[in-house]
Each structure stands twice: as C-alpha cells, then as structure tokens.
Write a protein that holds these residues in place. Structure first.
Motif, PDB file in Angstrom:
ATOM      1  N   PRO A  54       0.829  -1.219   0.000  1.00  9.82           N
ATOM      2  CA  PRO A  54       0.000   0.000   0.000  1.00  9.82           C
ATOM      3  C   PRO A  54       0.854   1.256   0.000  1.00  9.82           C
ATOM      4  O   PRO A  54       2.019   1.246   0.401  1.00  9.82           O
ATOM      5  CB  PRO A  54      -0.788  -0.124   1.313  1.00  9.82           C
ATOM      6  CG  PRO A  54       0.079  -0.973   2.186  1.00  9.82           C
ATOM      7  CD  PRO A  54       0.734  -1.954   1.272  1.00  9.82           C
ATOM      8  N   LYS A  55       0.261   2.355  -0.455  1.00  9.13           N
ATOM      9  CA  LYS A  55       0.955   3.637  -0.437  1.00  9.13           C
ATOM     10  C   LYS A  55       1.187   4.074   1.010  1.00  9.13           C
ATOM     11  O   LYS A  55       0.293   3.960   1.853  1.00  9.13           O
ATOM     12  CB  LYS A  55       0.129   4.700  -1.154  1.00  9.13           C
ATOM     13  CG  LYS A  55       0.036   4.525  -2.667  1.00  9.13           C
ATOM     14  CD  LYS A  55      -0.755   5.692  -3.260  1.00  9.13           C
ATOM     15  CE  LYS A  55      -0.813   5.602  -4.774  1.00  9.13           C
ATOM     16  NZ  LYS A  55      -1.582   6.729  -5.351  1.00  9.13           N
ATOM     17  N   THR A  56       2.377   4.589   1.273  1.00 10.87           N
ATOM     18  CA  THR A  56       2.704   5.040   2.626  1.00 10.87           C
ATOM     19  C   THR A  56       1.749   6.127   3.090  1.00 10.87           C
ATOM     20  O   THR A  56       1.294   6.126   4.242  1.00 10.87           O
ATOM     21  CB  THR A  56       4.149   5.551   2.688  1.00 10.87           C
ATOM     22  OG1 THR A  56       5.038   4.503   2.291  1.00 10.87           O
ATOM     23  CG2 THR A  56       4.503   6.002   4.103  1.00 10.87           C
ATOM     24  N   VAL A  57       1.426   7.072   2.195  1.00 10.07           N
ATOM     25  CA  VAL A  57       0.537   8.170   2.575  1.00 10.07           C
ATOM     26  C   VAL A  57      -0.837   7.642   2.971  1.00 10.07           C
ATOM     27  O   VAL A  57      -1.482   8.165   3.897  1.00 10.07           O
ATOM     28  CB  VAL A  57       0.437   9.210   1.437  1.00 10.07           C
ATOM     29  CG1 VAL A  57      -0.278   8.635   0.217  1.00 10.07           C
ATOM     30  CG2 VAL A  57      -0.263  10.473   1.927  1.00 10.07           C
ATOM     31  N   ASN A  58      -1.293   6.590   2.299  1.00  7.70           N
ATOM     32  CA  ASN A  58      -2.582   5.995   2.653  1.00  7.70           C
ATOM     33  C   ASN A  58      -2.541   5.347   4.030  1.00  7.70           C
ATOM     34  O   ASN A  58      -3.468   5.509   4.828  1.00  7.70           O
ATOM     35  CB  ASN A  58      -2.996   4.960   1.603  1.00  7.70           C
ATOM     36  CG  ASN A  58      -3.636   5.595   0.378  1.00  7.70           C
ATOM     37  OD1 ASN A  58      -3.960   6.777   0.383  1.00  7.70           O
ATOM     38  ND2 ASN A  58      -3.810   4.818  -0.680  1.00  7.70           N
TER      39      ASN A  58
ATOM     40  N   ALA B 222      -8.833  -1.738   9.116  1.00 11.70           N
ATOM     41  CA  ALA B 222      -8.828  -2.857   8.171  1.00 11.70           C
ATOM     42  C   ALA B 222      -9.807  -2.611   7.026  1.00 11.70           C
ATOM     43  O   ALA B 222      -9.533  -2.965   5.873  1.00 11.70           O
ATOM     44  CB  ALA B 222      -9.186  -4.158   8.895  1.00 11.70           C
ATOM     45  N   THR B 223     -10.960  -1.984   7.337  1.00 10.04           N
ATOM     46  CA  THR B 223     -11.955  -1.684   6.309  1.00 10.04           C
ATOM     47  C   THR B 223     -11.432  -0.662   5.307  1.00 10.04           C
ATOM     48  O   THR B 223     -11.607  -0.813   4.093  1.00 10.04           O
ATOM     49  CB  THR B 223     -13.245  -1.147   6.967  1.00 10.04           C
ATOM     50  OG1 THR B 223     -13.735  -2.107   7.902  1.00 10.04           O
ATOM     51  CG2 THR B 223     -14.307  -0.878   5.923  1.00 10.04           C
ATOM     52  N   ALA B 224     -10.776   0.391   5.809  1.00  9.92           N
ATOM     53  CA  ALA B 224     -10.216   1.420   4.929  1.00  9.92           C
ATOM     54  C   ALA B 224      -9.121   0.850   4.048  1.00  9.92           C
ATOM     55  O   ALA B 224      -8.992   1.223   2.876  1.00  9.92           O
ATOM     56  CB  ALA B 224      -9.659   2.573   5.774  1.00  9.92           C
ATOM     57  N   LEU B 225      -8.332  -0.063   4.600  1.00 10.46           N
ATOM     58  CA  LEU B 225      -7.271  -0.706   3.809  1.00 10.46           C
ATOM     59  C   LEU B 225      -7.889  -1.520   2.668  1.00 10.46           C
ATOM     60  O   LEU B 225      -7.357  -1.557   1.554  1.00 10.46           O
ATOM     61  CB  LEU B 225      -6.414  -1.606   4.703  1.00 10.46           C
ATOM     62  CG  LEU B 225      -5.127  -2.140   4.081  1.00 10.46           C
ATOM     63  CD1 LEU B 225      -4.123  -1.011   3.856  1.00 10.46           C
ATOM     64  CD2 LEU B 225      -4.498  -3.201   4.990  1.00 10.46           C
ATOM     65  N   THR B 226      -9.012  -2.162   2.937  1.00  9.62           N
ATOM     66  CA  THR B 226      -9.719  -2.918   1.906  1.00  9.62           C
ATOM     67  C   THR B 226     -10.270  -1.969   0.829  1.00  9.62           C
ATOM     68  O   THR B 226     -10.166  -2.237  -0.370  1.00  9.62           O
ATOM     69  CB  THR B 226     -10.888  -3.708   2.525  1.00  9.62           C
ATOM     70  OG1 THR B 226     -10.374  -4.609   3.501  1.00  9.62           O
ATOM     71  CG2 THR B 226     -11.648  -4.485   1.461  1.00  9.62           C
ATOM     72  N   THR B 227     -10.812  -0.850   1.278  1.00  8.06           N
ATOM     73  CA  THR B 227     -11.430   0.113   0.364  1.00  8.06           C
ATOM     74  C   THR B 227     -10.414   0.769  -0.560  1.00  8.06           C
ATOM     75  O   THR B 227     -10.635   0.865  -1.776  1.00  8.06           O
ATOM     76  CB  THR B 227     -12.164   1.206   1.160  1.00  8.06           C
ATOM     77  OG1 THR B 227     -13.153   0.586   1.996  1.00  8.06           O
ATOM     78  CG2 THR B 227     -12.841   2.199   0.213  1.00  8.06           C
ATOM     79  N   TYR B 228      -9.303   1.209  -0.009  1.00  3.01           N
ATOM     80  CA  TYR B 228      -8.357   2.022  -0.781  1.00  3.01           C
ATOM     81  C   TYR B 228      -7.151   1.253  -1.316  1.00  3.01           C
ATOM     82  O   TYR B 228      -6.470   1.741  -2.223  1.00  3.01           O
ATOM     83  CB  TYR B 228      -7.872   3.198   0.069  1.00  3.01           C
ATOM     84  CG  TYR B 228      -8.989   4.128   0.451  1.00  3.01           C
ATOM     85  CD1 TYR B 228      -9.632   4.900  -0.511  1.00  3.01           C
ATOM     86  CD2 TYR B 228      -9.419   4.230   1.775  1.00  3.01           C
ATOM     87  CE1 TYR B 228     -10.677   5.751  -0.169  1.00  3.01           C
ATOM     88  CE2 TYR B 228     -10.453   5.084   2.126  1.00  3.01           C
ATOM     89  CZ  TYR B 228     -11.083   5.834   1.155  1.00  3.01           C
ATOM     90  OH  TYR B 228     -12.114   6.659   1.490  1.00  3.01           O
TER      91      TYR B 228
ATOM     92  N   LEU C 159     -10.883  13.613   5.877  1.00  2.00           N
ATOM     93  CA  LEU C 159     -11.324  14.412   4.731  1.00  2.00           C
ATOM     94  C   LEU C 159     -10.436  14.226   3.503  1.00  2.00           C
ATOM     95  O   LEU C 159     -10.924  14.196   2.366  1.00  2.00           O
ATOM     96  CB  LEU C 159     -11.347  15.897   5.117  1.00  2.00           C
ATOM     97  CG  LEU C 159     -12.342  16.301   6.224  1.00  2.00           C
ATOM     98  CD1 LEU C 159     -12.120  17.757   6.618  1.00  2.00           C
ATOM     99  CD2 LEU C 159     -13.771  16.073   5.774  1.00  2.00           C
ATOM    100  N   VAL C 160      -9.126  14.098   3.740  1.00  2.00           N
ATOM    101  CA  VAL C 160      -8.168  14.051   2.629  1.00  2.00           C
ATOM    102  C   VAL C 160      -8.068  12.663   1.993  1.00  2.00           C
ATOM    103  O   VAL C 160      -7.917  12.559   0.765  1.00  2.00           O
ATOM    104  CB  VAL C 160      -6.770  14.514   3.105  1.00  2.00           C
ATOM    105  CG1 VAL C 160      -5.726  14.312   2.014  1.00  2.00           C
ATOM    106  CG2 VAL C 160      -6.823  15.976   3.528  1.00  2.00           C
ATOM    107  N   LEU C 161      -8.180  11.600   2.792  1.00  2.00           N
ATOM    108  CA  LEU C 161      -7.994  10.236   2.258  1.00  2.00           C
ATOM    109  C   LEU C 161      -8.905   9.926   1.071  1.00  2.00           C
ATOM    110  O   LEU C 161      -8.422   9.441   0.042  1.00  2.00           O
ATOM    111  CB  LEU C 161      -8.188   9.205   3.380  1.00  2.00           C
ATOM    112  CG  LEU C 161      -7.965   7.743   2.988  1.00  2.00           C
ATOM    113  CD1 LEU C 161      -6.510   7.513   2.576  1.00  2.00           C
ATOM    114  CD2 LEU C 161      -8.330   6.810   4.152  1.00  2.00           C
TER     115      LEU C 161
END
Length: 321
Positions: free
Chosen positions: A78-82, A106-112, A312-314
């Motif tokens: 994954p991207k470090t910034v993410n 874990a959900t956000a990691l799945t999403t992005y 907001l930024v993610l």
C-alpha cells in the motif's frame, strides 16, 4: 440481552465511566486547587506542548510504515501516505468507540488498497501482540530501575515483601498451569482462549519470518521511544515535575498506558492515573493533575485535528480508485 443492546452498552459504558471520572476529578479538588490546575494548563509552554505533539505525529507515521512491513509478505504494497492517513483515522475513531479504530483501519485498507479485510485485520492483531510485549518489557525495565523505591514504598504501606514475592510466584505457576489446561481442554471457552494464545505465538513468530525484520524492530523501538518522549517533554510544562528522573516518569507513563486502554482515549482516568503515580514521588496533586491534563489534552488535540484532516483528505487522494 440483545446484540444491539450489547453493542450500545460497549459504547456507552466506557464514555459514561470516563465522564464520571472527569466529574470525580473535578469534585475531589478545592476551588483554589482547580484555579492552580487551570493556571498550569493555560500557561503551559507552547514550545514543549508542540514538541510533544510533533513526537506523537512521528510515532503514528512510524506505525504506518511498520504496518507496511507486515503487509508485504502477504503480497500487498500500500501507499505510505494511505497507511499514515488510515492510522490517524483509526486513532480518531477510538476516541468515540473503543477498538472501533482497528475495524475501521482494516476496512479502509480494503477500500483504498484492495487488501482483504481478514488479512489486513490479521496484521493489526499481530501489531497489538508486539505492542503488548513492548509494554511488558517497559514494565519490567520500570520495575528494575525503581526496585529499591518500590520495595521501600511497599514496606511503608505494611506490605510483606516475602509474601508478595510468594504470591507473584504462585501467580506465574498458575499462569503456566492454566495455559496447559486451556490447551488440553475441549470446552468452547478454552477453544477461544486457545485461539488467542496461538495468535500471540503466531504474532511473535511472524516477526522472525519477515523479510524486513530489522526495519520492523527499529520502528517498534522508535514508536515506544516516541510514546515516552512525548510524555517526557511535558514534564517541562509544570515546574514541580521538571526534576523527575527517567525511572520516576516511567512509573507514571505505565500508569497512563493502562488508563488509555480503560476508557475512550483515557478520558477522565488518564490524568487521575498519572497524578496518582507522580504522587508516589511527592509531587503534589495539583501539579500531578496539571501534568496529566496537559499531556492528555495535547495528544487528544493532535488525534482530533490530524484524524479529521485524514478523514477528509484520504477519499480525495484516492478519488480515482
């Protein structure tokens, strides 16, 4: 009891307990003491508070980088910034609902990043195992550095040292015996506990199978050094706590660490626990309370501000994904 009621109580009880402790802390001080505490907080050096917040941010960035080392063996980069934004969002979420940050993470990691939820969550569990071991190591170091003082303190309180050591040894033997019984038992509860113990073991062993284990170890040590560092610099905001030594502050740090896991982000309990620990070394309740509140306010402010920004930024950063 219905599942919805259980979930509601899991959210409500820690928040209510934290608010009760805030009320209790307020009412256990005199008006004059409250004025002094507010004076300390309002006049806390912006320089040291800012340094503490910056150290805290660095610890979260380091945690996000360390997380990537756990994901790489699973085939994900994954991207470090993410990962940084996701970690900050998870801490923000934990202020509202205890442990919800891990699920959201874990959900956000799945999403992005398209990492399957169970795999992402598994790496978070491994992280928690490593952090638990680090906390145990810090407790051990604290006991070693403060052995003479702790023994003297217990003797003053009429605690029998030999008896206390005997109880500790019985507890250790009981722990190993209980672990053995759990591993042999077939009951549903024992099976759940066995899964937890196996998870602890797998989490530790996975470290030795990791390709980047040395960078992982470095970030683990850095994270906990940063945790203590942001605690250490706050001592310069209260005149009475400036002379405190490393060992003395470690005792308060450990007390605060346990408080953080009891209520949402340590609300109410954190200042009480830190003040009580500092009181052992003759620090007045006013200075101890001020220290605890300054530390808690600074770090909560950091989590709220940067957690909100990340929230907001993610999505904007990943709007094409």
């Amino acid at each position: 009891m219905g599942q919805s009621l259980k979930k509601f109580l899991k959210i409500l009880v820690p928040i209510a307990f934290g608010l009760f402790l805030v009320w209790y802390s307020y009412n256990s001080t005199t008006p004059e003491e409250r004025k002094q505490i507010i004076h300390y907080i309002s006049n806390a050096s912006p320089l040291w508070v800012t340094i503490s917040i910056l150290i805290g941010i660095l610890s979260h960035i380091s945690r996000a980088i360390r997380w990537k080392y756990l994901l790489e063996p699973l085939g994900y980069r994954p991207k470090t910034v993410n990962t940084i934004f996701i970690v900050l969002i998870s801490y923000f979420a934990n202020l509202g609902i205890p442990r919800s940050g891990e699920i959201l993470r874990a959900t956000a990691l799945t999403t992005y990043e398209k990492v399957p939820f169970e795999k992402g969550f598994g790496t978070i569990v491994t992280e928690r195992v490593i952090d638990l071991l680090m906390l145990l190591a810090i407790i051990t170091i604290t006991l070693v550095l403060q052995t003479d003082f702790i023994l003297g303190f217990l003797e003053e309180r009429g605690v029998n040292i030999i008896g206390a050591i005997g109880i500790l040894l019985v507890g250790i033997v009981g722990l190993f015996l209980g672990s053995y019984i759990i591993r042999k038992s077939k009951s549903p509860l024992a099976i759940k506990l066995k899964g937890f113990l196996n998870g602890l073991q797998d989490g530790v062993l996975s470290l030795f199978k990791m390709k980047n284990k040395w960078p992982f170890i470095f970030h683990t040590l850095f994270i906990w050094a940063a945790y203590f560092g942001m605690f250490w610099v706050i001592k310069y905001t209260v005149e009475e706590t400036i002379p405190l030594s490393l060992g003395e502050l470690l005792v308060a740090f450990v007390a605060g660490a346990f408080a953080m896991s009891t209520t949402n982000g340590g609300i109410g309990l954190y200042p009480i626990a830190v003040s009580a620990a500092l009181g052992i070394y003759g620090i007045s309740s006013v200075s101890g309370d001020a220290f605890g509140w300054i530390m808690w306010i600074a770090q909560t402010f950091m989590v709220v501000v940067f957690g909100t920004i990340s929230f907001l930024v993610l999505p904007l950063l990943n709007r094409n994904r």
